[in-house]
Design a protein around this motif. Structure first.
Motif, short mmCIF file in Angstrom:
data_model
loop_
_atom_site.label_atom_id
_atom_site.label_comp_id
_atom_site.label_asym_id
_atom_site.label_seq_id
_atom_site.Cartn_x
_atom_site.Cartn_y
_atom_site.Cartn_z
N GLU A 205 8.08 9.91 -5.05
CA GLU A 205 9.29 9.17 -4.68
C GLU A 205 9.03 7.67 -4.59
N VAL A 206 7.92 7.30 -3.99
CA VAL A 206 7.59 5.88 -3.85
C VAL A 206 7.33 5.24 -5.22
N GLU A 207 6.58 5.94 -6.09
CA GLU A 207 6.28 5.40 -7.41
C GLU A 207 7.55 5.21 -8.24
N VAL A 208 8.46 6.20 -8.19
CA VAL A 208 9.70 6.09 -8.94
C VAL A 208 10.55 4.94 -8.40
N ALA A 209 10.59 4.80 -7.07
CA ALA A 209 11.38 3.73 -6.47
C ALA A 209 10.84 2.36 -6.85
N LEU A 210 9.55 2.21 -6.88
CA LEU A 210 8.95 0.91 -7.20
C LEU A 210 9.16 0.54 -8.67
N ARG A 211 9.29 1.53 -9.53
CA ARG A 211 9.50 1.26 -10.95
C ARG A 211 10.97 0.96 -11.28
N ASP A 212 11.85 1.28 -10.34
CA ASP A 212 13.28 1.06 -10.58
C ASP A 212 13.61 -0.41 -10.37
N LYS A 213 14.16 -1.02 -11.43
CA LYS A 213 14.51 -2.45 -11.33
C LYS A 213 15.70 -2.67 -10.41
N ASP A 214 16.53 -1.67 -10.25
CA ASP A 214 17.70 -1.79 -9.39
C ASP A 214 17.42 -1.29 -7.97
N PHE A 215 16.16 -1.33 -7.59
CA PHE A 215 15.77 -0.87 -6.25
C PHE A 215 16.39 -1.79 -5.19
N ASP A 216 17.37 -1.23 -4.45
CA ASP A 216 18.06 -2.03 -3.45
C ASP A 216 17.95 -1.37 -2.09
N THR A 217 18.61 -1.97 -1.13
CA THR A 217 18.49 -1.50 0.26
C THR A 217 18.99 -0.07 0.46
N PRO A 218 20.17 0.31 -0.03
CA PRO A 218 20.61 1.71 0.17
C PRO A 218 19.66 2.73 -0.45
N TYR A 219 19.16 2.42 -1.67
CA TYR A 219 18.22 3.32 -2.32
C TYR A 219 16.92 3.40 -1.53
N ALA A 220 16.47 2.24 -1.03
CA ALA A 220 15.26 2.22 -0.23
C ALA A 220 15.41 3.05 1.03
N ARG A 221 16.61 3.00 1.61
CA ARG A 221 16.86 3.81 2.81
C ARG A 221 16.76 5.31 2.51
N ASP A 222 17.29 5.71 1.36
CA ASP A 222 17.22 7.12 0.98
C ASP A 222 15.77 7.57 0.77
N VAL A 223 14.98 6.71 0.11
CA VAL A 223 13.58 7.04 -0.14
C VAL A 223 12.80 7.15 1.17
N LEU A 224 13.04 6.17 2.06
CA LEU A 224 12.33 6.21 3.34
C LEU A 224 12.76 7.41 4.18
N THR A 225 14.04 7.77 4.11
CA THR A 225 14.52 8.94 4.84
C THR A 225 13.86 10.21 4.32
N SER A 226 13.76 10.32 3.00
CA SER A 226 13.09 11.48 2.40
C SER A 226 11.61 11.52 2.79
N ASN A 227 10.96 10.36 2.75
CA ASN A 227 9.56 10.30 3.15
C ASN A 227 9.36 10.68 4.61
N LEU A 228 10.31 10.26 5.44
CA LEU A 228 10.22 10.61 6.86
C LEU A 228 10.32 12.12 7.06
N GLU A 229 11.15 12.78 6.25
CA GLU A 229 11.25 14.25 6.34
C GLU A 229 9.92 14.89 5.94
N GLU A 230 9.29 14.36 4.91
CA GLU A 230 7.99 14.90 4.50
C GLU A 230 6.94 14.65 5.57
N ILE A 231 7.00 13.49 6.22
CA ILE A 231 6.06 13.21 7.30
C ILE A 231 6.26 14.17 8.46
N ASP A 232 7.51 14.50 8.75
CA ASP A 232 7.79 15.49 9.80
C ASP A 232 7.18 16.84 9.46
N LYS A 233 7.27 17.21 8.18
CA LYS A 233 6.67 18.48 7.76
C LYS A 233 5.15 18.45 7.94
#
Length: 352
Positions: free
Chosen positions: A150-178
């Motif tokens: 998820e992080v690698e795909v987000a960093l490669r996206d040229k349109d990486f903006d705040t809402p998308y970053a929030r979704d990625v961080l939220t997904s990562n937080l779920e994985e961290i909880d697991k």
């Protein structure tokens, strides 16, 4: 590795047994030689005297020297006696050699068998440890891989903006909880497996423990509109209160996960002679017969295609439950019918 260790241990067993056997054979050989020599001397004296030997024959001066010239003079058959003596010595030596040969073969076979029995628990423990490390590594790799991707795909996206970053961080937080849940479960399992002391054991009210477990799963039960039924008599049992509450929480949590929406769970507790039994019954997906022998193994989970239910978790809950039951010198049994439900029954001694 264990085959080589088994052979080495067999050799040590064999050397120990043969050392004792050879030492024993030498003692027997010396004793037999002495008795044969004394018998021939007595016979020589009888032949010379032509009568029974005196009472102190065993202390007769002629007995002190096995090859005494006097005996040969008294007994014309002395040369024959010496021949018999050497023949008897040879026969005793051959018999002892044969005996030690048989001991060598039997000791080798027995040593190999005993070495295998000795190393078997160690081999099982090492295999179990290898499986544990392999399974834990696999479970840890899955969320880490998801986070990395998820992080690698987000960093490669040229349109990486705040809402998308929030979704990625939220997904990562779920994985961290697991990952945190997995690490917590591993720590709990290790703590219970390494607990040898029963200093925390005390008289515990079973109704209070069941109520505590109910409160622990209340949110999950309300989310699926599941009712936990059953009245618990005020039965006391000598146990560790925290681990017993953890045990019932695991069983209730497992029952809720595999129950249908708007279902029910029945909890019962009843005395059985000098023991107490607690059962948790659900009416959900059930467990297939082929999965029952393995449900208490670490990281074991039935295939989703078999259970028809997608359940989150790492397959450590029932393993922890089994460890807690063993710590209390109890037993846990399970009865299940697919699509009908499952009943877990824990039986504990009232006094440890």
């Amino acid at each position: 590795m264990f085959h080589s260790a088994r052979l080495k241990l067999t050799v040590w067993y064999l050397l120990s047994i043969m050392a004792i056997s050879i030492l024993f054979s030498l003692v027997v050989f010396q004793g037999a030689t002495f008795e044969i020599s004394r018998g021939l001397r007595i016979q020589a004296l009888r032949n010379a005297a032509g009568q029974r030997p005196p009472q102190d024959l065993f202390h007769h001066p002629l007995e002190r020297d096995p090859g005494s010239p006097m005996i040969r003079e008294l007994a014309p058959g002395g040369a024959l006696d010496n021949q018999l003596f050497e023949e008897a010595r040879r026969r005793v030596a051959l018999q002892l050699l044969s005996f030690n040969g048989v001991i060598f073969v039997l000791a080798g076979l027995a040593g190999y068998f005993l070495a295998g029995r000795t190393l078997k628990p160690i081999e099982n423990m090492v295999d179990e440890q290898k499986r544990f490390v392999s399974d834990a590594s696999h479970e840890l790799r899955t969320p880490l891989t998801a986070m990395r991707t998820e992080v690698e795909v987000a960093l490669r996206d040229k349109d990486f903006d705040t809402p998308y970053a929030r979704d990625v961080l939220t997904s990562n937080l779920e994985e961290i909880d697991k990952l945190q849940q997995l690490s917590d479960s591993l720590l709990i399992l290790g703590r219970y497996q390494n607990t040898a002391s029963k200093s925390n054991f005390a008289e515990v009210s079973l109704s209070n423990v069941v109520e505590e477990a109910r409160q622990n799963v209340k949110t999950l039960a309300n989310h699926k509109d599941i009712e936990i039924q059953g009245t618990i008599d005020d039965i006391s049992v000598e146990a560790d209160s925290d681990s017993l509450a953890k045990l019932l929480t695991i069983l209730l949590d497992n029952a809720i996960k595999y129950s249908h929406q708007n279902g029910k769970i029945i909890v019962r507790a009843y005395p059985v002679k000098n023991k107490v039994a607690v059962s948790v019954q659900d009416f959900g997906a059930g467990i297939r017969a082929g999965d029952l022998p393995y449900i208490f193994k670490r990281f074991y989970r039935a295939e989703a295609s078999r259970t028809k239910t997608k359940v989150e978790g790492y397959g450590l809950g029932l393993s922890i439950a089994k460890t807690i039951v063993d710590m209390h010198n109890g037993t846990i049994d399970v009865e299940s019918i697919p699509d009908k439900g499952t009943t877990f029954t824990v039986t504990l001694p009232r006094k440890q």
